[in-house]
Motif scaffolding. Structure first.
Motif, short mmCIF file in Angstrom:
data_model
loop_
_atom_site.label_atom_id
_atom_site.label_comp_id
_atom_site.label_asym_id
_atom_site.label_seq_id
_atom_site.Cartn_x
_atom_site.Cartn_y
_atom_site.Cartn_z
N ALA A 175 0.80 -1.22 0.00
CA ALA A 175 0.00 0.00 0.00
C ALA A 175 0.84 1.27 0.00
O ALA A 175 0.33 2.34 -0.35
CB ALA A 175 -0.94 0.01 1.21
N GLU A 192 -2.35 -3.59 -7.74
CA GLU A 192 -3.81 -3.57 -7.92
C GLU A 192 -4.32 -4.96 -8.31
O GLU A 192 -5.38 -5.39 -7.85
CB GLU A 192 -4.20 -2.54 -8.99
CG GLU A 192 -3.84 -1.10 -8.64
CD GLU A 192 -4.57 -0.57 -7.42
OE1 GLU A 192 -5.64 -1.12 -7.06
OE2 GLU A 192 -4.08 0.41 -6.82
N PHE A 241 -4.32 -6.94 -5.12
CA PHE A 241 -5.40 -6.51 -4.23
C PHE A 241 -6.74 -7.10 -4.68
O PHE A 241 -7.49 -7.66 -3.87
CB PHE A 241 -5.46 -4.98 -4.21
CG PHE A 241 -6.55 -4.41 -3.34
CD1 PHE A 241 -6.41 -4.39 -1.96
CD2 PHE A 241 -7.71 -3.90 -3.90
CE1 PHE A 241 -7.43 -3.87 -1.16
CE2 PHE A 241 -8.72 -3.38 -3.11
CZ PHE A 241 -8.58 -3.36 -1.73
N TRP A 278 -7.59 2.21 -1.52
CA TRP A 278 -8.04 0.89 -1.07
C TRP A 278 -8.98 0.98 0.12
O TRP A 278 -9.79 0.08 0.35
CB TRP A 278 -6.85 0.01 -0.71
CG TRP A 278 -6.08 -0.48 -1.89
CD1 TRP A 278 -6.36 -0.29 -3.21
CD2 TRP A 278 -4.86 -1.24 -1.85
NE1 TRP A 278 -5.42 -0.89 -4.01
CE2 TRP A 278 -4.48 -1.48 -3.20
CE3 TRP A 278 -4.07 -1.73 -0.83
CZ2 TRP A 278 -3.33 -2.20 -3.53
CZ3 TRP A 278 -2.92 -2.46 -1.15
CH2 TRP A 278 -2.57 -2.69 -2.49
#
Length: 198
Positions: A149, A157, A160, A188
């Protein structure tokens, strides 16, 4: 040319200290499938175990990033104890071989892992990672996403999106609380925090 997690397991087979596959491979181990190509393979160990790691990899060619993040490497000398902020070690099997493993040293106090980025972020060492069905230790996805992060790239991404559905409520809460410390406006957070009802 990154090693595969299975190859690292063979290297660390005799380790009597905790270690975890980290980075994108940790996300893939959590997701149970391949997601994307990898430029390296990361392994996280605790700083207090660095002498044990050094002994375990005595036949490897080991270099430390000094200073961190500046693109400069120097040999990790035998017997040298790496102090903060040094935490990134590049590894290859021989001086002629390509770099294949990146060791990362992280902090601990007693039975707690302590984030080197924000010491107030902690987690019991016993809950820092998980183990795959094939016996490979890897960082829990919420911990790995916390590392990612700080400065997200397209690959982050992808990672995630792959593991967000796998995070239970406590994992999402821990990740959101941790990200708020280092990046309070991180995009996020909107995906992690429950939508408030009015």
């Amino acid at each position: 040319m990154p090693e595969r997690p299975e190859d690292v397991v063979a290297v660390f087979a005799k380790a009597d200290f905790p270690w975890w596959i980290a980075g994108g491979y940790a996300i893939e181990l959590a997701a149970g499938r391949e997601l994307r190509p990898h430029g390296d393979l990361d392994v996280l160990v605790l700083r207090r175990d660095q002498d044990l790691v050094r002994d375990l990899m005595a036949d490897w060619d080991l270099y430390v990033a000094d200073p961190p993040g500046q693109g400069k490497l120097r040999p990790w000398r035998p017997g040298e104890v790496l102090q903060p902020p040094l935490h990134d070690i590049w590894c290859r099997r021989t001086p002629e071989a390509p770099w294949s493993v990146q060791l990362m040293l992280d902090e601990a106090e007693g039975t707690w892992w302590v984030s080197r980025r924000a010491p107030e972020i902690r987690r019991p060492i016993g809950r820092l990672g998980r183990t795959s069905a094939t016996g490979i230790p890897y960082l829990a996805p919420e911990v790995q996403l916390f590392y990612k992060a700080k400065a997200t790239w397209e690959k982050d991404e992808i990672d995630f999106e792959a593991v967000l559905p796998l995070l239970n409520a406590p994992a999402r809460a821990w990740l959101a609380d941790s990200i708020k410390v280092i990046a309070p406006n991180h995009p996020w957070l909107r995906r992690l925090l429950p939508v408030s009802r009015t």
